[in-house]
Write an enzyme that holds these catalytic residues in place. Structure first.
Site, mmCIF file in Angstrom:
data_model
loop_
_atom_site.group_PDB
_atom_site.id
_atom_site.type_symbol
_atom_site.label_atom_id
_atom_site.label_comp_id
_atom_site.label_asym_id
_atom_site.label_seq_id
_atom_site.Cartn_x
_atom_site.Cartn_y
_atom_site.Cartn_z
ATOM 1 N N ASP A 1 -0.857 5.301 -7.044
ATOM 2 C CA ASP A 1 -1.377 4.711 -5.901
ATOM 3 C C ASP A 1 -1.377 3.083 -6.248
ATOM 4 O OD1 ASP A 1 -2.372 4.075 -3.305
ATOM 5 O OD2 ASP A 1 -4.240 3.815 -4.066
ATOM 6 N N ASP B 1 0.856 -1.207 -0.032
ATOM 7 C CA ASP B 1 0.128 -0.077 -0.276
ATOM 8 C C ASP B 1 0.722 1.331 0.068
ATOM 9 O OD1 ASP B 1 -2.125 2.081 0.055
ATOM 10 O OD2 ASP B 1 -2.607 1.110 2.373
#
Length: 487
Positions: free
Chosen positions: A367, A169
């Site tokens: 992301d 992440d």
């Protein structure tokens, strides 16, 4: 004769240069292999995660990485190679992915809004851990939200090291994993970590700097407790500690701060926890003082894997762009995007659309956890309309979930479509392969344009667009690089 040879040489030189330019200039169109992607879509429904994990373990045993003091590398897997949710058809799987993705985007936007509106760490407090599961908007398999963990890396925790699958992440900082004893733990592929089995487990005190850096913390019997909450109502709560983290056969780092979660609800079924690779002080990248890191995300419908690497050199053919920071939030990796082209033609988008203003509003982040690229509505509409204008020869289909531009390609084996490219400063162009923006949403041949609008000021380059590309974050030189076919 000499003049003739000179003329011949000149012609040959011109042809050679013309040929060279043809090869290096991005094509205005690209081929989408429909039969191949549909075959892969059908295969992922019957994929057996356990068999794949056993094969991956054997591969790692026979091909260990040479230890190094600076270079670390671990395997990287897509969600479906660990978790088989038994979806009845491919469309159900797609809808579950999109539901998770919406929860992910809401989480990122909430975090940014808190920072922009000046909500301080002292204004936050841990949620009471006796919250009942039914009180939460919790993710579950087969249709409802399941958190946002789409790619998993394999790391070791403790001494001796126990291997765990952890969510990758780049949009968060705090590392954590589920720990015994569990007051409430979700199902994971590996046994839950037992702190008593590790000689390097070390609880942090309340006045430790790592504890002070947490956004949400508490003190109990002189020990630091943490909580991380996500935008869909999920959270993890437990003891904040330091532990040894191992990267396969490439080395280990002592005293990495991470959360030992005893109450973990609603997130990341299949994974043991999360590796925070954001830009804040508590992220794994910051703690191990990585000068760079990179990953390559394989197609989520593929059973193959790639690598997450720290301090490895950036591929020489990378398309690079400036890596920016937002003064209001240090977690996200902002990139200086200047525009889009479709089919070789620049799309008309106001130049300030992708900029971050003085107050921290706007910008574009890269992301790993968001699937579908989100663009501000006016930018999305312009890119979509340009694509639709150049694909009028394709049979349209009804929209699906957040996709409003879809096509019925069921009668085709392959199709040539306009190339979608991202443009960065310095005339750098990242041309996407067709499968990174036209994706199947069912097993029958319906494909959708894999971008979506957002009313938020924040735009996000998602992992569908990143698939098959090594994304390198050169932290030392503030650059992000995109290099195709480097998995």
């Amino acid at each position: 004769m000499a003049n003739f040879l000179l003329s011949l040489f000149t012609i040959f030189t011109i042809l050679s240069l013309t040929s060279s330019r043809t090869i290096t200039t991005p094509s205005h169109t690209t081929i989408l292999n429909i039969s191949s992607s549909l075959h892969q879509a059908h295969q992922i429904l019957s994929f057996k995660p356990q068999n794949a994990l056993q094969q991956q373990a054997l591969t790692q045993q026979h091909h260990p990485t040479s230890p190094s003091s600076s270079f670390f590398s671990v395997q990287l897997h897509s969600r479906e190679t660990l978790v088989n949710e038994q979806h009845p058809d491919y469309k159900t799987l797609v809808l579950a992915r999109l539901a998770r993705d919406s929860a992910r985007v809401n989480s990122l936007e909430t975090r940014l809004q808190l920072a922009l509106y000046g909500v301080k760490r002292s204004d936050l407090f841990p949620t009471q851990t006796e919250v009942r599961l039914e009180d939460l908007s919790t993710p579950v398999s087969s249709g409802t939200s399941q958190g946002s963990g789409e790619y998993f890396s394999r790391v070791g925790v403790g001494q001796p090291a126990k291997p765990f699958y952890m969510v990758l992440d780049t949009g968060s900082d705090v590392n954590w994993l589920q720990c015994k004893p569990c007051s409430d733990c979700y199902q994971q592929s590996d046994p839950v970590f037992d702190p008593t089995s590790s000689s390097s487990y070390y609880p942090l005190t309340c006045d430790a700097q790592q504890c002070q850096d947490l956004e949400m913390s508490a003190c109990k019997n002189g020990r630091c407790e943490y909580q991380v909450s996500y935008g869909d109502g999920s959270f993890t709560v437990g003891e904040y500690v330091t532990e040894t983290v191992s990267f396969g056969g490439s080395g280990s780092v002592n005293r990495v701060a991470l959360g030992c979660g005893h109450d973990n609800e609603g997130l990341f079924v299949g994974a043991a926890g999360l590796l925070g690779l954001g830009g804040g002080p508590l992220s794994l990248t910051s703690q191990i003082k990585a000068a760079s890191f990179s990953y390559c995300l394989v197609d989520r419908d593929s059973g193959t894997s790639s690598t997450l690497e720290f301090n490895s050199p950036r591929p020489s053919d990378s398309v690079t762009a400036p890596l920016l920071k937002n003064r209001q939030v240090n977690t996200f990796y902002y990139v200086e995007l200047t525009g889009f082209s479709v089919g070789g033609e620049m799309v008309s988008i106001p130049p300030d659309t992708f900029a971050v203003d003085q107050s921290g509003v706007g910008g574009v982040i890269v992301d790993s956890g968001t699937a579908i690229t989100r663009l501000q509505t006016r930018a999305y509409n312009a890119v979509r309309d340009a694509f639709k204008r150049m694909t009028q020869n394709l049979r349209p289909a009804e929209g699906v979930a957040l996709f409003d531009t879809c096509y019925d390609l069921s009668s085709l084996q392959s199709v040539r479509v306009p190339t979608v490219s991202l443009h960065f400063s310095g005339d750098k162009i990242w041309a996407l392969p067709a499968k990174n923006y036209l994706i199947p949403v069912d097993g029958a041949g319906t494909y959708c344009f894999a971008f979506a609008p957002t009313s938020s000021s924040l735009s996000i380059i998602g992992n569908v667009q990143q698939q098959g590309t090594r994304v390198s974050f050169d932290l030392a030189n503030s650059l992000v690089g995109f290099s195709s076919n480097k998995c």
